[in-house]
Scaffold this active site. Structure first.
Site, PDB file in Angstrom:
ATOM      1  N   SER A   1      44.391  40.624  21.037  1.00  0.00           N
ATOM      2  CA  SER A   1      44.165  41.619  22.092  1.00  0.00           C
ATOM      3  C   SER A   1      44.161  43.008  21.476  1.00  0.00           C
ATOM      4  O   SER A   1      44.798  43.244  20.440  1.00  0.00           O
ATOM      5  CB  SER A   1      45.278  41.536  23.137  1.00  0.00           C
ATOM      6  OG  SER A   1      45.195  42.611  24.043  1.00  0.00           O
TER       7      SER A   1
ATOM      8  N   TYR B   1      54.303  41.676  25.010  1.00  0.00           N
ATOM      9  CA  TYR B   1      52.962  41.085  24.893  1.00  0.00           C
ATOM     10  C   TYR B   1      52.255  41.655  23.662  1.00  0.00           C
ATOM     11  O   TYR B   1      51.653  40.904  22.866  1.00  0.00           O
ATOM     12  CB  TYR B   1      52.161  41.373  26.167  1.00  0.00           C
ATOM     13  CG  TYR B   1      50.729  40.891  26.127  1.00  0.00           C
ATOM     14  CD1 TYR B   1      50.434  39.531  26.062  1.00  0.00           C
ATOM     15  CD2 TYR B   1      49.662  41.795  26.145  1.00  0.00           C
ATOM     16  CE1 TYR B   1      49.107  39.087  26.023  1.00  0.00           C
ATOM     17  CE2 TYR B   1      48.346  41.359  26.113  1.00  0.00           C
ATOM     18  CZ  TYR B   1      48.080  40.004  26.047  1.00  0.00           C
ATOM     19  OH  TYR B   1      46.780  39.569  26.004  1.00  0.00           O
TER      20      TYR B   1
HETATM   21  N1  LIG Z   1      42.502  39.071  30.612  1.00  0.00           N
HETATM   22  C1  LIG Z   1      42.780  40.090  29.810  1.00  0.00           C
HETATM   23  O1  LIG Z   1      42.847  41.248  30.246  1.00  0.00           O
HETATM   24  C2  LIG Z   1      42.987  39.848  28.334  1.00  0.00           C
HETATM   25  C3  LIG Z   1      42.855  40.928  27.448  1.00  0.00           C
HETATM   26  C4  LIG Z   1      43.013  40.693  26.088  1.00  0.00           C
HETATM   27  C5  LIG Z   1      43.291  39.437  25.624  1.00  0.00           C
HETATM   28  N2  LIG Z   1      43.420  38.415  26.509  1.00  0.00           N
HETATM   29  C6  LIG Z   1      43.733  37.079  25.973  1.00  0.00           C
HETATM   30  O2  LIG Z   1      42.668  36.219  26.291  1.00  0.00           O
HETATM   31  C7  LIG Z   1      43.150  34.861  26.321  1.00  0.00           C
HETATM   32  C8  LIG Z   1      42.614  34.146  27.559  1.00  0.00           C
HETATM   33  O3  LIG Z   1      43.195  34.733  28.703  1.00  0.00           O
HETATM   34  P1  LIG Z   1      42.383  34.883  30.080  1.00  0.00           P
HETATM   35  O4  LIG Z   1      42.196  36.330  30.294  1.00  0.00           O
HETATM   36  O5  LIG Z   1      41.201  34.004  30.113  1.00  0.00           O
HETATM   37  O6  LIG Z   1      43.491  34.408  31.124  1.00  0.00           O
HETATM   38  P2  LIG Z   1      43.594  33.095  32.034  1.00  0.00           P
HETATM   39  O7  LIG Z   1      42.392  32.944  32.893  1.00  0.00           O
HETATM   40  O8  LIG Z   1      44.931  33.207  32.712  1.00  0.00           O
HETATM   41  O9  LIG Z   1      43.593  31.902  30.980  1.00  0.00           O
HETATM   42  C9  LIG Z   1      44.733  31.493  30.296  1.00  0.00           C
HETATM   43  C10 LIG Z   1      44.522  30.049  29.885  1.00  0.00           C
HETATM   44  O10 LIG Z   1      45.679  29.609  29.142  1.00  0.00           O
HETATM   45  C11 LIG Z   1      46.061  28.337  29.630  1.00  0.00           C
HETATM   46  N3  LIG Z   1      47.484  28.117  29.440  1.00  0.00           N
HETATM   47  C12 LIG Z   1      48.509  28.879  29.882  1.00  0.00           C
HETATM   48  N4  LIG Z   1      49.695  28.328  29.558  1.00  0.00           N
HETATM   49  C13 LIG Z   1      49.398  27.176  28.868  1.00  0.00           C
HETATM   50  C14 LIG Z   1      50.178  26.165  28.270  1.00  0.00           C
HETATM   51  N5  LIG Z   1      51.534  26.212  28.278  1.00  0.00           N
HETATM   52  N6  LIG Z   1      49.554  25.115  27.676  1.00  0.00           N
HETATM   53  C15 LIG Z   1      48.193  25.054  27.669  1.00  0.00           C
HETATM   54  N7  LIG Z   1      47.397  25.991  28.200  1.00  0.00           N
HETATM   55  C16 LIG Z   1      47.996  27.046  28.802  1.00  0.00           C
HETATM   56  C17 LIG Z   1      45.691  28.366  31.108  1.00  0.00           C
HETATM   57  O11 LIG Z   1      45.477  27.046  31.586  1.00  0.00           O
HETATM   58  P3  LIG Z   1      46.508  26.198  32.475  1.00  0.00           P
HETATM   59  O12 LIG Z   1      47.222  27.156  33.384  1.00  0.00           O
HETATM   60  O13 LIG Z   1      45.619  25.235  33.174  1.00  0.00           O
HETATM   61  O14 LIG Z   1      47.413  25.533  31.486  1.00  0.00           O
HETATM   62  C18 LIG Z   1      44.377  29.120  31.078  1.00  0.00           C
HETATM   63  O15 LIG Z   1      43.310  28.244  30.856  1.00  0.00           O
HETATM   64  C19 LIG Z   1      44.675  34.967  26.248  1.00  0.00           C
HETATM   65  O16 LIG Z   1      45.105  34.708  24.925  1.00  0.00           O
HETATM   66  C20 LIG Z   1      44.947  36.420  26.587  1.00  0.00           C
HETATM   67  O17 LIG Z   1      46.149  36.900  26.018  1.00  0.00           O
HETATM   68  C21 LIG Z   1      43.269  38.575  27.843  1.00  0.00           C
END
Ligand SMILES: NC(=O)c1ccc[n+]([C@@H]2O[C@H](COP(=O)([O-])OP(=O)(O)OC[C@H]3O[C@@H](n4cnc5c(N)ncnc54)[C@H](OP(=O)(O)O)[C@@H]3O)[C@@H](O)[C@H]2O)c1
Length: 264
Positions: free
Chosen positions: A143, A156
């Site tokens: 991130s 985070y």
């Molecule tokens: N959204 C932002 O603003 C942002 C910005 C920078 C970086 N990121 C990074 O991008 C990545 C994807 O995030 P996103 O934005 O797409 O959020 P998201 O829609 O909440 O996706 C998170 C994913 O992680 C899975 N997950 C959570 N806990 C888990 C566990 N214990 N075991 C297996 N899977 C798990 C969730 O699936 P289940 O709940 O079905 O397990 C979900 O598919 C993350 O690493 C996040 O830190 C996000």
């Protein structure tokens, strides 16, 4: 240039958000997929749609990545059913936007367990097979927070800074083995991430106008894999701000504390 056609791509956190978008982008290139997350129904829908796009395999594997026994079961499934993984995308992650002194111990542990420790453990398991074959790509979704920390994101940001540092060391170790490592540092993305990070909705509302589209970002990540880039940083103004912070930390801290920029 590395093409994803007929390659096998493992994506963690593929049940929603960026992971789901990555699944569709890789399917669009003709990749076979192993999709991992805990919510089986959502995962199966994503896998079905990916199969419709690619006409190839898309396995939906229900797994809690923080449970070592389930990681072992995933490896056994891959060995039995799938074969070597060509591209590992460590995408699953959570965040909690709370003040540094108030973050409960359980949330702190859950955050580091998933975002850092599970990512490293899965990388070791898949990486060992890649090392034996002397080929592969590992993508770690970190991130911009790992480079440009803001108030209420200290834990985070620390976890994502750890992912960036780990990726940099990993890249040097694996280069002689022909394994490429890509680190992705996105700014806010329009996904469900914020509903866990800040259930009040304040953060999601504050970044709504600047949040990245997950499908466009996924396309850029796939292109970065194909071109074997070492880092993808988006959007560029945050990248510039992160670089300026290295040079003028006190000034940039003061700017970030201004309510115009401090959105948590
Ligand atoms: N959204 C932002 O603003 C942002 C910005 C920078 C970086 N990121 C990074 O991008 C990545 C994807 O995030 P996103 O934005 O797409 O959020 P998201 O829609 O909440 O996706 C998170 C994913 O992680 C899975 N997950 C959570 N806990 C888990 C566990 N214990 N075991 C297996 N899977 C798990 C969730 O699936 P289940 O709940 O079905 O397990 C979900 O598919 C993350 O690493 C996040 O830190 C996000």
């Amino acid at each position: 240039m590395q093409h994803l056609t007929n390659k096998t791509v493992l994506i963690t956190g593929a049940s929603s958000g960026l992971g789901q978008a990555l699944a569709y982008a890789a399917a669009g290139r003709g990749a076979n997929l192993v999709l991992c997350a805990r919510r089986q129904e959502k995962l199966q829908l994503v896998a079905a749609h990916a199969r419709a796009i690619s006409g190839r395999h898309a396995y939906a594997v229900r797994i809690d990545l923080t449970q070592p026994a389930q990681l072992n079961a995933l490896m056994a499934f891959i060995k039995r059913q799938v074969g070597p993984i060509d591209v590992l995308i460590n995408n699953a992650g959570i965040g909690y936007f709370e003040r540094a002194l108030d973050l409960p111990a359980a949330k702190l542990e859950a955050l580091f367990q998933l975002d850092v420790i599970s990512l490293i453990q899965l990388t070791q398991k898949i990486g060992l097979t890649m090392a034996g074959l002397r080929r592969g790509t590992i993508v770690n979704i970190a991130s911009q927070a790992g480079k440009l920390v803001t108030p209420k994101a200290s834990a985070y940001a620390a976890a994502k800074a750890a992912v960036i540092a780990y990726s940099n060391g990993l890249r040097m170790e694996l280069r002689p083995l022909h394994i490429h490592v890509l680190t992705v540092n996105p700014g806010p993305i329009a996904t469900d991430f914020a509903t866990i990070a800040d259930p009040s909705g304040q953060y999601a509302r504050a970044v709504a106008n600047i949040a990245l589209d997950p499908h466009r970002l996924a396309e850029r990540i796939v292109q970065a894999i194909e071109h074997q880039r070492r880092e993808l940083n988006v959007p560029w103004p945050m990248t510039v701000a992160a670089q300026l912070r290295q040079l003028f930390p006190a000034i940039v801290d003061r700017i970030i504390m201004n309510p115009v920029f401090n959105r948590k």
